[in-house]
Design an enzyme around this catalytic site. Structure first.
Site, PDB file in Angstrom:
ATOM      1  NE  ARG A  35     -12.777   0.056  -3.285  1.00 37.93           N
ATOM      2  CZ  ARG A  35     -13.923   0.581  -3.668  1.00 37.93           C
ATOM      3  NH1 ARG A  35     -15.054  -0.029  -3.406  1.00 37.93           N
ATOM      4  NH2 ARG A  35     -13.944   1.715  -4.317  1.00 37.93           N
ATOM      5  CE  LYS A 197     -24.620  14.324 -14.101  1.00 39.20           C
ATOM      6  NZ  LYS A 197     -25.144  14.385 -12.737  1.00 39.20           N
ATOM      7  N   GLY A 354     -12.481   4.498  -9.640  1.00 41.02           N
ATOM      8  CA  GLY A 354     -13.841   4.417 -10.180  1.00 41.02           C
ATOM      9  C   GLY A 354     -13.935   3.618 -11.453  1.00 41.02           C
ATOM     10  N   GLY A 377     -13.582   9.381  -6.103  1.00 38.48           N
ATOM     11  CA  GLY A 377     -13.842  10.741  -5.612  1.00 38.48           C
ATOM     12  C   GLY A 377     -12.715  11.273  -4.746  1.00 38.48           C
TER      13      GLY A 377
END
Ligand code: AMP
Length: 395
Positions: A35, A197, A354, A377
Site C-alpha cells: 500500500r 460466505k 483482500g 470491500g
C-alpha cells in the site's frame, strides 16, 4: 473529476488521504509495504510539480485513542527511504502542532500526520473534525480507494471544505480497472468467486451474472450450494439460511446462460488445523466429523482449464483456508492459472483485493497479473454498482 495529471500542485499544500493501513510485526516493522509503494507515484507527482504533501491515513482499528501499536510514526523510515525525502511527523493529526508543521512546509517537503482513528470523530464522519483537517491544506487529494466505501471524515466529509479536489493515481487506477472489467470485458469472461460466505458476495455475484460467461465458485461458500443441492457436507462451513438463495443463483445463471462451475472434489480435514488428517472426497460426500477446507485436485484442474482459456478474469476470494499451507493448493493452482491466462492468452486479469491479493502476492505472482486491487470491500461495492462516498466526494 480532476485527475492528478490535470492539476498543477506548484506552490500548493496538498492534503492527501492515503491508505497506509499496512501490517506491522511485534517490532513495528512493516511486513507488507504494497500500500505504501502504491501511493508513491501520487506523492512524487505533487512534489515534482513544486507542491508539498500532508499525508493522512488510518492504521488498524485503535479502540481507545493513541496506542503505540497503531502509531503511523513506525512508517516514517520506510516512507522516507522510498521517497528519498526526510518525512516529517506530527504526533497529532489536528491541533496547534500539526497546524504549525503544515504551515511551515516548503515545496518538496512531506509531513505525515498521526493515525486519524485516534479520534472517534474520523469514523463517525464528524464535520468539525473534518474541517480541522481541511485547514491544513489548500487542495484535497483522495488516493485511499480501500476506504472509499466509508463516509469517514478524511475519506469523504473533508471534501466539503475544498474547492480543489483531486483523484489520486491509485484511486484512478482502481476505478479504471474495475470499469474495464465491468464495461469492456473481452469474452470469454470468467469470474472466480471464493472466500468464506455467500452473504458477503451475493450482490456482486448477481451483478456478474449479467456480464460473465463462466462463474467459478470455490472456497467456503460452495458448501452452502452443495447442501442446498442435497449433498453431504459434514462439518463444513454452512450458511443454513442462504440455501434458498444459493438455488436461486443457480437458476438465474441457467436462465442467463452463464456456465456455473462448481467443485468436483474437496480436500477435507478432521480438524481446523494445518496438521489435521486429510483425504480427498467427491463433492457432497463429506462424512460427519470432517470439513472441506480446500478444493480437490480434479477441481483445481477443471477450474484451471477454464481460466486459462479466458480473455477476462476477475478473481475474488480464496479456494480454501489458504492461510494453512496444507489447504493452499487449490488457491495456488487458481493463481497459477490466472497468471497463465494473462501471460499466454493475453487475458486481462483483475485480482479483487483482500485475501485473493494476499494469496497472489504471497505466491510471488502479484506482478504477473494485469492488476491487483488494493481495496477488498471497496472494490466489491464499486462493482456492485454502489456509489462510493470517497469517490462521490471528489466530484
Ligand atoms: P472472504 O473474506 O469472504 O474472501 O473469505 C476469506 C476467508 O475465507 C479466508 O480467511 C479463508 O480461510 C476462508 N475460507 C475459504 N475457504 C474456506 C473453507 N472451506 N472453510 C472455512 N473457511 C474458508
Amino acid at each position: 473529476m480532476i485527475t492528478l495529471d490535470n492539476y498543477d500542485f506548484s506552490g500548493k499544500k496538498a492534503l492527501v488521504r492515503v491508505d497506509f493501513n499496512v501490517p506491522l510485526n511485534d517490532q513495528f516493522e512493516i511486513t507488507d509495504d504494497t500500500r505504501i509503494k502504491a501511493t508513491i507515484p501520487t506523492i512524487t507527482k505533487i512534489l515534482s510539480d513544486g507542491g508539498s504533501c500532508i499525508l493522512m491515513s488510518h492504521l488498524g482499528r485503535p479502540k481507545d485513542g493513541p496506542t503505540e501499536k497503531y502509531s503511523l510514526k513506525h512508517l516514517v523510515p520506510a516512507l522516507s527511504l522510498k521517497l528519498g525525502v526526510t518525512v516529517k511527523f506530527a504526533d497529532d493529526c489536528i491541533g496547534d502542532e500539526a497546524g504549525k508543521m503544515a504551515a511551515a512546509l516548503k515545496p518538496g517537503e512531506v509531513l505525515l500526520l498521526e493515525n486519524l482513528r485516534f479520534y472517534k470523530e474520523e469514523e463517525k464522519g464528524n464535520e468539525e473534525f473534518a474541517s480541522k483537517l481541511a485547514k491544513l491544506g489548500d487542495v484535497w487529494v483522495n488516493d485511499a480507494f480501500g476506504t472509499a466505501h466509508r463516509a469517514h471524515a478524511s475519506t469523504a466529509i473533508v471534501g466539503k471544505f475544498f474547492t480543489d479536489k483531486v483523484c489520486g493515481k491509485v484511486m484512478q487506477a482502481e476505478i479504471d480497472n474495475a470499469q474495464k472489467v465491468l464495461e469492456n470485458a473481452e469474452s470469454p469472461f470468467t469470474a472466480i468467486m471464493g472466500g468464506a460466505k455467500i452473504s458477503d458476495k451475493i450482490l456482486i455475484i448477481e451483478k456478474l451474472l449479467d456480464k460473465v460467461d463462466n462463474l467459478i465458485i470455490g472456497g467456503g461458500m460452495t458448501y452452502t450450494f452443495t447442501k442446498a443441492l442435497g449433498g453431504q457436507i459434514g462439518n463444513s462451513l454452512l450458511e443454513a439460511d442462504k440455501q434458498e438463495l444459493a438455488l436461486e443463483i443457480l437458476k438465474k445463471a441457467e436462465e442467463k446462460g452463464v456456465n456455473i462451475i462448481m467443485p468436483l472434489d474437496n480436500l477435507i480435514a478432521d480438524d481446523f488445523s494445518n496438521d489435521a488428517n486429510t483425504q480427498v472426497v467427491k463433492r457432497g460426500e463429506i462424512p460427519d466429523g470432517w470439513e472441506g477446507l480446500d478444493i480437490g485436485p480434479e477441481t483445481a484442474e477443471l477450474f484451471a482449464e477454464t481460466i486459462r482459456k479466458s480473455k477476462t478474469v476477475l478473481w475474488n476470494g480464496p479456494m480454501g483456508v489458504f492461510e494453512f499451507p496444507t489447504f493452499a493448493k487449490g488457491t495456488n493452482a487458481v493463481a497459477d492459472a490466472v497468471v497463465q491466462a494473462t501471460e499466454e492468452n493475453n487475458a486481462f486479469s483483475l485480482i479483487g483485493g483482500g485475501d485473493s491479493a494476499s494469496a497472489i502476492n504471497n505466491a510471488g505472482m502479484g506482478d504477473r497479473v494485469s492488476y491487483v486491487s488494493t481495496g477488498g470491500g471497496a472494490l466489491l461495492e464499486y462493482m456492485e454498482g454502489k456509489v462510493l462516498p470517497g469517490v462521490a466526494a471528489l466530484s
